[in-house]
Enzyme design. Structure first.
Site, PDB file in Angstrom:
ATOM      1  N   LYS A  13      -7.222 106.437 -13.393  1.00 34.22           N
ATOM      2  CA  LYS A  13      -7.868 106.883 -12.052  1.00 34.22           C
ATOM      3  C   LYS A  13      -6.998 107.008 -10.854  1.00 34.22           C
ATOM      4  CE  LYS A  13      -9.853 102.421 -11.950  1.00 34.22           C
ATOM      5  NZ  LYS A  13      -9.266 102.200 -13.071  1.00 34.22           N
ATOM      6  N   ARG A  88     -16.541  97.002  -8.475  1.00 31.69           N
ATOM      7  CA  ARG A  88     -16.099  96.656  -9.714  1.00 31.69           C
ATOM      8  C   ARG A  88     -17.072  95.478 -10.253  1.00 31.69           C
ATOM      9  NH1 ARG A  88     -10.101  97.838  -9.222  1.00 31.69           N
ATOM     10  NH2 ARG A  88      -9.028  97.084 -11.388  1.00 31.69           N
ATOM     11  N   ARG A 127       3.638 101.838 -18.052  1.00 27.60           N
ATOM     12  CA  ARG A 127       3.592 102.325 -16.576  1.00 27.60           C
ATOM     13  C   ARG A 127       4.407 101.754 -15.529  1.00 27.60           C
ATOM     14  NH1 ARG A 127      -2.441 101.512 -13.495  1.00 27.60           N
ATOM     15  NH2 ARG A 127      -1.883  99.312 -13.563  1.00 27.60           N
ATOM     16  N   ARG A 160       4.234  96.771 -12.243  1.00 30.29           N
ATOM     17  CA  ARG A 160       3.477  95.741 -11.365  1.00 30.29           C
ATOM     18  C   ARG A 160       3.485  94.427 -11.933  1.00 30.29           C
ATOM     19  NH1 ARG A 160      -2.027  98.992 -10.465  1.00 30.29           N
ATOM     20  NH2 ARG A 160      -2.898  97.121 -11.040  1.00 30.29           N
ATOM     21  N   ARG A 171      -7.124  91.729 -18.087  1.00 27.60           N
ATOM     22  CA  ARG A 171      -7.805  92.553 -17.249  1.00 27.60           C
ATOM     23  C   ARG A 171      -8.674  93.216 -17.990  1.00 27.60           C
ATOM     24  NH1 ARG A 171      -2.785  95.580 -15.166  1.00 27.60           N
ATOM     25  NH2 ARG A 171      -4.131  96.830 -13.940  1.00 27.60           N
TER      26      ARG A 171
HETATM   27  P1  AMP Z   1      -5.949  98.043  -9.346  1.00 31.39           P
HETATM   28  O1  AMP Z   1      -4.996  98.634  -8.987  1.00 31.39           O
HETATM   29  O2  AMP Z   1      -7.304  98.868  -9.046  1.00 31.39           O
HETATM   30  O3  AMP Z   1      -6.107  98.106 -10.881  1.00 31.39           O
HETATM   31  O4  AMP Z   1      -6.413  96.672  -8.665  1.00 31.39           O
HETATM   32  C1  AMP Z   1      -5.452  95.429  -8.829  1.00 31.39           C
HETATM   33  C2  AMP Z   1      -5.792  94.289  -8.824  1.00 31.39           C
HETATM   34  O5  AMP Z   1      -6.746  94.336  -7.311  1.00 31.39           O
HETATM   35  C3  AMP Z   1      -7.102  93.951  -9.610  1.00 31.39           C
HETATM   36  O6  AMP Z   1      -6.823  93.638 -11.024  1.00 31.39           O
HETATM   37  C4  AMP Z   1      -7.866  92.955  -8.873  1.00 31.39           C
HETATM   38  O7  AMP Z   1      -7.364  91.757  -9.076  1.00 31.39           O
HETATM   39  C5  AMP Z   1      -7.847  93.588  -7.499  1.00 31.39           C
HETATM   40  N1  AMP Z   1      -9.019  94.431  -7.144  1.00 31.39           N
HETATM   41  C6  AMP Z   1      -8.788  95.809  -6.984  1.00 31.39           C
HETATM   42  N2  AMP Z   1     -10.205  96.355  -6.785  1.00 31.39           N
HETATM   43  C7  AMP Z   1     -10.870  95.284  -6.817  1.00 31.39           C
HETATM   44  C8  AMP Z   1     -12.448  95.287  -6.652  1.00 31.39           C
HETATM   45  N3  AMP Z   1     -13.120  96.183  -6.216  1.00 31.39           N
HETATM   46  N4  AMP Z   1     -12.724  93.934  -6.758  1.00 31.39           N
HETATM   47  C9  AMP Z   1     -12.253  92.878  -7.199  1.00 31.39           C
HETATM   48  N5  AMP Z   1     -10.826  92.933  -7.369  1.00 31.39           N
HETATM   49  C10 AMP Z   1     -10.224  94.056  -7.132  1.00 31.39           C
END
Ligand code: AMP
Length: 222
Positions: A13, A88, A127, A160, A171
């Site tokens: 994404k 989400r 990654r 990360r 996740r």
């Molecule tokens: P991402 O970089 O999109 O994978 O997000 C990393 C982490 O941020 C996720 O594993 C969640 O802990 C938190 N996070 C990001 N977006 C959301 C969301 N819309 N709702 C809840 N947690 C989020």
């Protein structure tokens, strides 16, 4: 153009969002990036979100809705946006609908990137991100490099905290249980565009553009 990029962690994404936002000249809103920079700066938001993020859990709906509301009200989002990582949960999707209706916006596209879980786990384990420009790379392509090929920052690659095997599995579980069901909400509204996310970055971008052009011929050139 208003796009929600939907799909499991690691499906690409962020990479596609960066390409599409520069093509359409609209901002890339990554809730993960917003949270990570808050954690880095240890703002009150960052302190609240850190534990959930490190454990691969979702941050609370209240916090996420607040972030999106503040962001979408900014002038930079008036012409459009690409949301990466939001909504989400069902609660987030419903509140987001209300926000859009309040702004008189009805033309969103939910682009759903799809890949099998084995591929996702390999991608996430390999990654790496650049701490400066936030671009995402996979290990083979940056193996041995001292500088980021995009912004030139030195020794800026990092993995990360939530890209370890145990957290990745958690996740993906959360994606299956809490996030994937949100698609039904958008399917009922006929907003979903499914895209095969296997193949090169360029191939996936092309598939997205072709699909978007079918929906919105005036706004998309390939
Ligand atoms: P991402 O970089 O999109 O994978 O997000 C990393 C982490 O941020 C996720 O594993 C969640 O802990 C938190 N996070 C990001 N977006 C959301 C969301 N819309 N709702 C809840 N947690 C989020």
């Amino acid at each position: 153009m208003r796009i929600v990029l939907f799909g499991s962690p690691g499906v690409g994404k962020g990479t596609q969002a960066k390409i599409l936002c520069s093509k359409f000249n609209i901002p890339h809103i990554s809730t993960g990036d917003i949270l990570r920079s808050a954690v880095k700066e240890q703002t009150p938001l960052g302190v609240k979100a850190q534990k959930a993020m490190n454990n691969g859990e979702l941050v609370s709906d209240d916090i996420m809705i607040g972030i999106i509301k503040d962001t979408l009200e900014q002038d930079k989002c008036k012409k459009g946006f690409i949301l990466d990582g939001f909504p989400r949960t069902h609660v987030q999707a419903h509140v987001f609908d209300d926000m859009l209706a309040g702004m008189n916006i009805h033309d969103i596209h939910v682009i759903t990137l799809q890949a099998n879980e084995k591929e996702i786990i390999t991608r996430l384990s390999n990654r790496r991100a650049c701490a400066k420009c936030k671009n995402i790379f996979t290990l083979p392509e940056i193996e041995g490099l001292k500088k980021c090929p995009v912004c030139g920052a030195e020794n800026s690659f990092y993995q990360r905290d939530d890209d370890t095997e145990e957290v990745i599995k958690h996740r993906l579980e959360i994606f299956r249980e809490a996030t994937k069901p949100v698609l039904k909400h958008y399917e009922a509204k006929k907003k979903v565009i499914y895209i095969d996310a296997l193949g090169s970055v360029e191939e996936v971008t092309k598939r997205i553009l072709i699909a978007l052009k079918e929906k919105d011929p005036e706004q998309v050139s390939i």
